[in-house]
Enzyme design. Sequence first.
Site, PDB file in Angstrom:
ATOM      1  N   SER A 120      55.197 -34.947  10.729  1.00 39.90           N
ATOM      2  CA  SER A 120      53.890 -34.765  11.364  1.00 39.90           C
ATOM      3  C   SER A 120      53.323 -33.415  10.934  1.00 39.90           C
ATOM      4  CB  SER A 120      54.016 -34.887  12.884  1.00 39.90           C
ATOM      5  OG  SER A 120      52.739 -34.824  13.494  1.00 39.90           O
ATOM      6  N   ASP A 137      58.407 -38.045  18.186  1.00 42.78           N
ATOM      7  CA  ASP A 137      58.388 -39.278  17.405  1.00 42.78           C
ATOM      8  C   ASP A 137      59.549 -39.264  16.417  1.00 42.78           C
ATOM      9  OD1 ASP A 137      57.507 -41.737  16.514  1.00 42.78           O
ATOM     10  OD2 ASP A 137      56.078 -40.886  15.066  1.00 42.78           O
ATOM     11  N   HIS A 150      52.043 -38.591   9.955  1.00 42.67           N
ATOM     12  CA  HIS A 150      50.932 -38.763  10.895  1.00 42.67           C
ATOM     13  C   HIS A 150      49.634 -38.320  10.235  1.00 42.67           C
ATOM     14  CE1 HIS A 150      53.958 -38.311  14.475  1.00 42.67           C
ATOM     15  NE2 HIS A 150      54.060 -39.472  13.868  1.00 42.67           N
TER      16      HIS A 150
END
Length: 363
Positions: free
Chosen positions: A166, A289, A193
């Site tokens: 991310s 995540d 992401h």
Amino acid sequence: MAPIAVLLVDDSMVVRRIMTNVLSSDPGITVVGTAASGRSALEKVEQLAPDIMILDIEMPEMDGLETLRHLRRLHPGLPVIMFSTLTERAAAATLEALSLGARDYVTKPGGGATLEAVRSQLLPRIKALVRRAPLTSETADAARPAVADGRPGRTGPHQLLAIGASIGGPDAVAAIVRALPGDLPVPVAVVQHMPPIFTRLFAQRLDRESALTVVEGQPGMELEPGLVVVAPGDFHLLVADGRRGPVVATTQEPRQNGCRPAVDVLFRSAAAVFGDRVLACVLTGMGQDGLRGSERLRAAGAEVVVQDDATSVIWGMPGAVATAGLADRVLPLPQIAADLTDALRRMRDGTPPSSRIDAGAAP
């Protein structure tokens, strides 16, 4: 604790006013100044000493990229979040900004991004990037990685490399993919992401820089050795069984961990299709995540490597996996590509798999 001092740089007076209101709505953040041009921004950095800068990509006279280049020479440690429109031109410039040292980006209101969406993305990022606390002697033990007991042993060589990242991930993923050999014996699936447009341009950029073939994933695409598949923006990426072997699948099912694509979705599907034949890697990023997916992979006997705290922009995602005892190894970014390459070659040349924590992973 003093509020985080933000310098907001955008050539639009309307945007500056709107975003000043957005930022000032949080008592932990204060806008110490605004600037309408890159040149003015550089002057105000010297005058105001902000903790972080929000920098527009497209400005006349001195655009965001040129401003960032100057800023990195003068203040290499100042965190910068790029403020970008959701267009192909702006997305390409944003990826370039990330390679120049910007920490992250947020899309401007409009063009699909609501003001509330900008608020929900921007405020946590500012706090995470500025208030990123290093490990102390008191927190070191809690953050010390430990391999979980009872994992089944692998029965054969890896068949998939799955990577999740991310904030800070574009540079981290690029560093790894560039260093992987052209004869990589497995396919690679990447969840970074990112919104639409960005993921396509990110895949194209990686393809130009790598010995591997890198594409944005499309449903039904066959997963072949040496192919790197990047999750398309706003779609979850999965691996699935096809008629002739594993293939790419995508879905727009609800967000997980606030994300779509989500690393957990990829990891769970990889565990279901490949079981213990997965090598997973969790890189820098905010939140958790990848944690639940790593649990599923470890239960299946798969191997998990995570980036260490010192080289992560934010040690949220990899830290969550490491502190849960799910990481086989916790490594600095410069060592990860070689480690993954070595792991992928194990058991193909008779070398048994290993399961260890790198000696320098924890204080």
